[in-house]
Design a protein around this motif. Sequence first.
Motif, PDB file in Angstrom:
ATOM      1  N   VAL A  79      16.177 -26.307  -5.910  1.00  0.00           N
ATOM      2  CA  VAL A  79      16.388 -25.811  -7.291  1.00  0.00           C
ATOM      3  C   VAL A  79      15.159 -24.786  -7.430  1.00  0.00           C
ATOM      4  O   VAL A  79      14.067 -25.221  -7.736  1.00  0.00           O
ATOM      5  N   PRO A  80      15.454 -23.496  -7.337  1.00  0.00           N
ATOM      6  CA  PRO A  80      14.208 -22.486  -7.684  1.00  0.00           C
ATOM      7  C   PRO A  80      13.674 -22.812  -8.985  1.00  0.00           C
ATOM      8  O   PRO A  80      14.047 -23.079 -10.058  1.00  0.00           O
ATOM      9  N   GLY A  81      12.184 -22.791  -8.628  1.00  0.00           N
ATOM     10  CA  GLY A  81      11.207 -22.882  -9.829  1.00  0.00           C
ATOM     11  C   GLY A  81      11.368 -24.272 -10.457  1.00  0.00           C
ATOM     12  O   GLY A  81      10.759 -24.543 -11.693  1.00  0.00           O
ATOM     13  N   LEU A  82      11.828 -25.177  -9.932  1.00  0.00           N
ATOM     14  CA  LEU A  82      11.971 -26.810 -10.511  1.00  0.00           C
ATOM     15  C   LEU A  82      10.447 -27.395 -10.914  1.00  0.00           C
ATOM     16  O   LEU A  82      10.492 -27.832 -11.909  1.00  0.00           O
ATOM     17  N   LEU A  83       9.412 -27.108 -10.164  1.00  0.00           N
ATOM     18  CA  LEU A  83       8.019 -27.410 -10.448  1.00  0.00           C
ATOM     19  C   LEU A  83       7.171 -26.467 -10.756  1.00  0.00           C
ATOM     20  O   LEU A  83       5.802 -26.775 -10.426  1.00  0.00           O
ATOM     21  N   ASP A  84       7.649 -25.470 -11.083  1.00  0.00           N
ATOM     22  CA  ASP A  84       6.539 -24.366 -11.334  1.00  0.00           C
ATOM     23  C   ASP A  84       5.975 -24.561 -12.765  1.00  0.00           C
ATOM     24  O   ASP A  84       5.097 -23.655 -13.004  1.00  0.00           O
ATOM     25  N   GLY A  85       6.091 -25.432 -13.452  1.00  0.00           N
ATOM     26  CA  GLY A  85       5.581 -25.521 -14.940  1.00  0.00           C
ATOM     27  C   GLY A  85       4.131 -25.032 -14.991  1.00  0.00           C
ATOM     28  O   GLY A  85       3.954 -24.253 -16.064  1.00  0.00           O
ATOM     29  N   LEU A  86       3.400 -26.013 -14.371  1.00  0.00           N
ATOM     30  CA  LEU A  86       1.927 -25.618 -14.462  1.00  0.00           C
ATOM     31  C   LEU A  86       1.643 -24.186 -14.210  1.00  0.00           C
ATOM     32  O   LEU A  86       0.572 -23.562 -14.763  1.00  0.00           O
ATOM     33  N   ASP A  87       2.270 -23.948 -13.191  1.00  0.00           N
ATOM     34  CA  ASP A  87       1.657 -22.431 -12.564  1.00  0.00           C
ATOM     35  C   ASP A  87       2.120 -21.502 -13.490  1.00  0.00           C
ATOM     36  O   ASP A  87       1.384 -20.492 -13.815  1.00  0.00           O
ATOM     37  N   VAL A  88       3.539 -21.701 -14.285  1.00  0.00           N
ATOM     38  CA  VAL A  88       3.519 -20.645 -15.102  1.00  0.00           C
ATOM     39  C   VAL A  88       2.775 -20.637 -16.531  1.00  0.00           C
ATOM     40  O   VAL A  88       2.297 -19.589 -16.719  1.00  0.00           O
ATOM     41  N   ILE A  89       2.283 -21.786 -16.887  1.00  0.00           N
ATOM     42  CA  ILE A  89       1.587 -21.766 -17.895  1.00  0.00           C
ATOM     43  C   ILE A  89       0.131 -21.250 -17.568  1.00  0.00           C
ATOM     44  O   ILE A  89      -0.099 -20.387 -18.540  1.00  0.00           O
ATOM     45  N   GLN A  90      -0.209 -21.351 -16.459  1.00  0.00           N
ATOM     46  CA  GLN A  90      -1.564 -20.827 -16.263  1.00  0.00           C
ATOM     47  C   GLN A  90      -1.454 -19.442 -16.261  1.00  0.00           C
ATOM     48  O   GLN A  90      -2.391 -18.668 -16.378  1.00  0.00           O
ATOM     49  N   ARG A  91      -0.548 -18.788 -15.568  1.00  0.00           N
ATOM     50  CA  ARG A  91      -0.273 -17.484 -15.537  1.00  0.00           C
ATOM     51  C   ARG A  91      -0.085 -16.801 -16.879  1.00  0.00           C
ATOM     52  O   ARG A  91      -0.747 -15.626 -17.236  1.00  0.00           O
ATOM     53  N   ARG A  92       0.834 -17.358 -17.876  1.00  0.00           N
ATOM     54  CA  ARG A  92       0.774 -17.149 -19.027  1.00  0.00           C
ATOM     55  C   ARG A  92      -0.348 -16.941 -19.936  1.00  0.00           C
ATOM     56  O   ARG A  92      -0.741 -16.234 -20.604  1.00  0.00           O
ATOM     57  N   PHE A  93      -1.230 -18.007 -19.690  1.00  0.00           N
ATOM     58  CA  PHE A  93      -2.498 -18.105 -20.255  1.00  0.00           C
ATOM     59  C   PHE A  93      -3.599 -17.097 -19.765  1.00  0.00           C
ATOM     60  O   PHE A  93      -4.101 -16.344 -20.517  1.00  0.00           O
ATOM     61  N   ALA A  94      -3.513 -16.694 -18.387  1.00  0.00           N
ATOM     62  CA  ALA A  94      -4.205 -15.612 -17.699  1.00  0.00           C
ATOM     63  C   ALA A  94      -4.009 -14.437 -18.446  1.00  0.00           C
ATOM     64  O   ALA A  94      -4.821 -13.343 -18.677  1.00  0.00           O
ATOM     65  N   GLY A  95      -2.425 -14.162 -18.530  1.00  0.00           N
ATOM     66  CA  GLY A  95      -2.031 -12.900 -19.077  1.00  0.00           C
ATOM     67  C   GLY A  95      -2.540 -12.549 -20.435  1.00  0.00           C
ATOM     68  O   GLY A  95      -2.949 -11.542 -20.701  1.00  0.00           O
ATOM     69  N   TRP A  96      -2.493 -13.725 -20.927  1.00  0.00           N
ATOM     70  CA  TRP A  96      -2.853 -13.519 -22.752  1.00  0.00           C
ATOM     71  C   TRP A  96      -4.354 -13.206 -22.706  1.00  0.00           C
ATOM     72  O   TRP A  96      -4.923 -12.377 -23.451  1.00  0.00           O
ATOM     73  N   LEU A  97      -5.208 -14.068 -21.897  1.00  0.00           N
ATOM     74  CA  LEU A  97      -6.625 -13.767 -21.856  1.00  0.00           C
ATOM     75  C   LEU A  97      -7.037 -12.207 -21.426  1.00  0.00           C
ATOM     76  O   LEU A  97      -8.029 -11.691 -21.887  1.00  0.00           O
ATOM     77  N   ALA A  98      -6.080 -11.684 -20.328  1.00  0.00           N
ATOM     78  CA  ALA A  98      -6.377 -10.560 -19.948  1.00  0.00           C
ATOM     79  C   ALA A  98      -6.249  -9.343 -21.027  1.00  0.00           C
ATOM     80  O   ALA A  98      -6.967  -8.306 -21.393  1.00  0.00           O
ATOM     81  N   GLU A  99      -5.233  -9.791 -22.215  1.00  0.00           N
ATOM     82  CA  GLU A  99      -4.857  -8.808 -23.232  1.00  0.00           C
ATOM     83  C   GLU A  99      -5.800  -9.074 -24.383  1.00  0.00           C
ATOM     84  O   GLU A  99      -5.822  -8.045 -25.430  1.00  0.00           O
ATOM     85  N   ARG A 100      -6.376 -10.161 -24.434  1.00  0.00           N
ATOM     86  CA  ARG A 100      -7.328 -10.551 -25.637  1.00  0.00           C
ATOM     87  C   ARG A 100      -8.245  -9.604 -26.014  1.00  0.00           C
ATOM     88  O   ARG A 100      -8.492  -9.134 -27.302  1.00  0.00           O
ATOM     89  N   PRO A 101      -9.117  -9.171 -25.201  1.00  0.00           N
ATOM     90  CA  PRO A 101     -10.280  -8.283 -25.872  1.00  0.00           C
ATOM     91  C   PRO A 101      -9.610  -6.963 -26.428  1.00  0.00           C
ATOM     92  O   PRO A 101     -10.023  -6.581 -27.310  1.00  0.00           O
ATOM     93  N   ARG A 102      -8.508  -6.492 -25.630  1.00  0.00           N
ATOM     94  CA  ARG A 102      -7.981  -5.207 -26.361  1.00  0.00           C
ATOM     95  C   ARG A 102      -7.433  -5.539 -27.534  1.00  0.00           C
ATOM     96  O   ARG A 102      -7.379  -4.557 -28.352  1.00  0.00           O
ATOM     97  N   ARG A 103      -6.654  -6.752 -27.677  1.00  0.00           N
ATOM     98  CA  ARG A 103      -6.002  -6.770 -28.955  1.00  0.00           C
ATOM     99  C   ARG A 103      -6.899  -7.051 -29.942  1.00  0.00           C
ATOM    100  O   ARG A 103      -6.659  -6.535 -31.244  1.00  0.00           O
ATOM    101  N   ILE A 104      -7.908  -7.658 -29.727  1.00  0.00           N
ATOM    102  CA  ILE A 104      -8.871  -7.913 -30.709  1.00  0.00           C
ATOM    103  C   ILE A 104      -9.639  -6.523 -30.934  1.00  0.00           C
ATOM    104  O   ILE A 104      -9.996  -6.231 -32.524  1.00  0.00           O
ATOM    105  N   ALA A 105      -9.771  -5.792 -30.067  1.00  0.00           N
ATOM    106  CA  ALA A 105     -10.584  -4.349 -30.299  1.00  0.00           C
ATOM    107  C   ALA A 105      -9.935  -3.801 -31.313  1.00  0.00           C
ATOM    108  O   ALA A 105     -10.382  -3.084 -32.302  1.00  0.00           O
ATOM    109  N   ILE A 106      -8.485  -3.658 -31.141  1.00  0.00           N
ATOM    110  CA  ILE A 106      -7.415  -2.855 -31.998  1.00  0.00           C
ATOM    111  C   ILE A 106      -7.584  -3.528 -33.486  1.00  0.00           C
ATOM    112  O   ILE A 106      -7.268  -2.736 -34.462  1.00  0.00           O
TER     113      ILE A 106
END
Length: 419
Positions: free
Chosen positions: A387-414
């Motif tokens: 079942v593709p992606g069956l147990l990817d939950g924590l990895d996906v959360i970590q990636r989404r969190f990392a992506g948000w952190l990467a955008e965060r300074p730019r978003r706040i600066a705006i």
Amino acid sequence: MAAATRVEGAGSAGGGSESARVLIYSHDTFGLGHLRRSRAIANALVTDRPGVSVVIISGSPVIGNFEFGSGVDYVRVPGVVKLPNGDYRSLNLNVELDEAVGLRAAIIQQTADTFGPDLVIVDKEPTGFRGEIVPALERLKERGTRIVLGVRDVMDEPALLVPEWERKGAVDALAAYYDETWVYGLREIYEPLSGLALPGEVRQRIAYTGYLRRSLPQEPGFMRYPKSTKGPFILLTTGGGGDGDDLIDWVISAYETDAGLDLPAVIVFGPFINRDRRRSFAERIARHPKLDAIAFDTKLEYLMNRATAVVAMGGYNTFCEVLSLDKPALIVPRTSPRLEQYIRAMHAERLGLVRMLVDDEAERDPARMAAALRALPAQKRPSQVIVPGLLDGLDVIQRRFAGWLAERPRRIAISEAAE
């Protein structure tokens, strides 16, 4: 502006140690499910990023028994407990429920104000228990805090979930306060919010993460396991144990009536089992050479990893552990007051991940359970089903969190430039 100042010092999101604060709200009126799910997410976030601090707000009376990763702490609000008639009361305080809820709400808001989280993850209840988190959400939203609702793969059948969410104003809260909804499961297995009349923009913000993989705790516990765990055995767990009496009774009866059951069974009662029922079960178990029991284990993963197979009611966290530790499992789901476990087990059995045995009280035949237990060790392991992606939950959360952190300074600066 204090949060913006803290964010500007952040580094890249590529695995660095940038500072961020996460608040997880877990109402935890009863049981262990919400707490264990929140703990898994919190530990994953601080493991992936050493500069992250996570505070879990919980009403669980047993939260202090669990270990958390470095960077994780908790605030316990006064507990509440659900009565047989569906009402609630304060768990320990001699106060009316409204007063207990008011006290909880005040603690939640003070924690949010003082901690100043960059991200808030609310578990399951968009408005919290009796709306207690709404005042804090309003303040957090004004400050630009990112707010996420996290829900398990199955909530309940739509006929019950829809009126419940309407009564609580949950859909309005989703639209007003939440930036995303994370479903800790797969769309291909079940869509828990499909029956709700969600606004288009809310539906577009739903992300399916996959199930939350579990691993063995870093440090073994001090629990002394029965001698039967040194060889092959079946593990029976009912989670918190508050509603697992019937399953425990059924398994014990199977062993009492069928001398041909070769594999011993180890029964974990859980911390919320009724004391009188536990005493009665313990007496029956003590008389049977193939049965052993322990009261409660906060590091149950170790015992499950030793087991040959698992019998469980099929709550979300136990299901994740069965998948993660790759154990043949017999799921005997609860069918009241919610069909959550039954729906999960039905779809998991359809995919071949587990086998389900429906607990029909009129047909709770010990021989039927004995036959299911005898067949269990030869059953397919979950890993034998792709079942593709069956147990990817924590990895996906970590990636989404990392992506948000990467955008965060730019978003706040705006945001600051606009001011």
